[in-house]
Design an enzyme around this catalytic site. Structure first.
Site, PDB file in Angstrom:
ATOM      1  CE  LYS A 236      27.921  65.344 -15.081  1.00 13.67           C
ATOM      2  NZ  LYS A 236      27.031  65.520 -13.911  1.00 13.67           N
ATOM      3  CG  ASN A 237      30.141  68.505 -12.737  1.00 15.64           C
ATOM      4  OD1 ASN A 237      29.087  67.895 -12.919  1.00 15.64           O
ATOM      5  ND2 ASN A 237      31.222  67.929 -12.238  1.00 15.64           N
TER       6      ASN A 237
ATOM      7  NE  ARG B 166      22.431  64.621  -4.636  1.00 17.04           N
ATOM      8  CZ  ARG B 166      21.683  64.574  -3.543  1.00 17.04           C
ATOM      9  NH1 ARG B 166      20.822  63.589  -3.367  1.00 17.04           N
ATOM     10  NH2 ARG B 166      21.779  65.503  -2.627  1.00 17.04           N
TER      11      ARG B 166
ATOM     12  CB  CYS C  20      23.413  60.300  -3.782  1.00 19.42           C
ATOM     13  SG  CYS C  20      24.752  60.380  -4.985  1.00 19.42           S
TER      14      CYS C  20
ATOM     15  NE  ARG D 178      26.283  64.371  -4.351  1.00 16.39           N
ATOM     16  CZ  ARG D 178      26.488  64.276  -5.670  1.00 16.39           C
ATOM     17  NH1 ARG D 178      26.132  63.201  -6.323  1.00 16.39           N
ATOM     18  NH2 ARG D 178      27.039  65.265  -6.333  1.00 16.39           N
TER      19      ARG D 178
ATOM     20  CG  ASP E 163      33.295  64.317  -9.712  1.00 20.38           C
ATOM     21  OD1 ASP E 163      32.775  63.582  -8.847  1.00 20.38           O
ATOM     22  OD2 ASP E 163      32.698  65.281 -10.225  1.00 20.38           O
TER      23      ASP E 163
ATOM     24  NE  ARG F 164      23.731  61.188 -14.210  1.00 17.88           N
ATOM     25  CZ  ARG F 164      24.515  61.355 -13.148  1.00 17.88           C
ATOM     26  NH1 ARG F 164      25.148  60.340 -12.611  1.00 17.88           N
ATOM     27  NH2 ARG F 164      24.664  62.559 -12.612  1.00 17.88           N
TER      28      ARG F 164
END
Length: 419
Positions: free
Chosen positions: A22-23, A93, A117, A122, A305, A397
């Site tokens: 995803k990132n 974000r 957040c 952030r 994470d 998500r």
């Protein structure tokens, strides 16, 4: 609203395949704005955040479509809007990284600031400073960043901290800027490297991605390309922790072990077998878990994470583990929910002492953010009786078909409607 119901006590066994990152996928999707030709991406995960990114790009005029289950075509033949609205940016974000490519392509951009957040501050000040250093005029009006530049010009940019988002935003703004750009103290994450790879495939001239100094020689235009998104290292680490806490034996077929050295090191310290084989990476545990000390750091350090998932696993270690969170100041909210399940966790500022082994008992718990929700599922897999996790929209998500993947490994997990 849905919830996840986990019946604990079953060791995970078998083979699982990761989804795309995803990132990595999200900023790469935004890079489609940099060319009028199609960008075709494979190994794109079917996630809520990916849908949000496609909605945003569609609003800007990009023709975005799924070719099949995990392939996307993005075609920005014309950009018809310059605005990324608050409604979309507040939801995700990562949408803020649209600023760089939108400005580079059209000479102007109006992007909502992301707002607060749950896991901590952030700020986007590093993004703004970097874009300004490339010659853009920037104003803040009514909660939006308004940027304008007839032609961006290369420059030397020092990041006060190696922000992933800022590195990506500046990188995309710089690839078609006039002259040479140097980003110092750049983020080194694999996701940044994957973005650089797709930009190079589109015709950009980039060197140093994966180091603290990235150099970009601006080109006149970029063209279309095809690119396969890297596997999700955070999903891999999550599956590793799940296998370890249950005393399981799991092979992850496409685990990017080269991106998980810090995680593998800590798992081995805890007494978990982590070995590469012909099929991928095998995670197994036959004996008890040992306590460890870990500190979250930018890549190649231990990823923030995976902090929640590791904390859940360490509730079963024989002794006191110490976890220090250096990235986000509010990223221990899952500790309270773990305590509801019987975990013994002492909090002091940015440090948590996890004393184990704790006898976890299933309980109703609530997800506070994406990674916290995975940590609570991992705890539920090892707990006696049944755990009910609410607010799993956080989970959707960032984890594709997680319940199906865990079920294929023997977990007893299912979705249900909230009453």
């Amino acid at each position: 609203m849905e919830k996840m119901i986990i019946h604990g006590g079953a060791p995970l066994r078998g083979t699982v395949t990761l989804s795309g990152s995803k990132n990595a996928a999200l900023p790469i999707m935004m890079a489609s704005l940099l060319t009028s030709e199609p960008l075709v991406l494979s190994n794109v995960p079917r996630l809520r955040d990916v849908k949000t990114a496609m909605d945003l790009l569609t609003q800007l005029g990009v023709a975005a479509r799924w070719i099949d289950d995990h392939r996307v075509e993005l075609h920005a033949a014309k950009v018809t809007s310059h605005e990324a609205s608050y409604e979309l940016v507040k939801t995700m974000r990562a949408s803020f990284v649209v600023l760089g490519p939108l400005l580079a392509r059209t000479g102007r951009a109006r992007v909502s600031t992301p707002g607060g957040c749950a896991i901590g501050a952030r700020p986007v000040n590093l993004h703004i400073a970097g874009i300004r250093a490339l010659g853009s005029k920037i104003q803040f009006r009514h909660g939006y960043v308004e940027a304008h530049a007839e032609k961006l010009t290369g420059g030397r940019i020092w990041l006060d901290s190696p922000s992933v988002g800022a590195t990506e935003n500046i990188l995309m703004a710089a690839v078609t800027a006039r002259g040479r750009t140097v980003i110092e103290n750049a983020a080194r994450e694999p996701e940044v490297q994957d973005l650089a790879r797709v930009l190079v495939a589109m015709g950009a001239k980039i060197s140093g991605a994966g180091t603290h100094v990235i150099e970009i020689e601006g080109v006149e235009r970029l063209h279309g390309a095809e690119h396969e998104v890297i596997p999700d290292r955070i999903e891999a680490g999550s599956m590793m922790a799940a296998a370890a806490i249950t005393g399981g034996d799991v092979t992850i077929t496409n685990a990017p072990i080269e991106h998980l050295e810090a995680v593998a090191t800590k798992l081995r310290e805890a007494g978990v077998t982590v070995e590469a084989n012909g099929k991928g990476v095998r995670i197994a545990r036959n004996n008890g878990l040992k306590p460890v000390e870990l500190r979250t750091l930018p890549y190649p350090g231990f990823p923030t994470d995976l902090q929640a998932q590791m904390m859940a696993m360490l509730t079963q270690a024989d002794g006191s583990s110490v976890i220090t969170e250096t990235i986000f100041e509010n990223r221990f909210m899952h500790a309270q929910e773990l305590a509801r399940m019987g975990a013994d966790i002492l909090m002091k500022g940015p440090t948590a002492v996890v004393r184990g082994p704790s006898k976890l008992s299933g309980a109703p718990v609530m997800a506070t953010d994406l990674r916290a929700s995975m940590g609570l599922i991992i705890a539920g897999l090892a707990a006696e009786h049944t755990t009910e996790l609410s607010r799993i929209y956080h989970l959707d998500r960032g984890y594709e078909a997680l319940d199906a993947k865990l079920s294929s490994l023997g977990a007893r997990i299912e979705r249900a409607q909230e009453q």
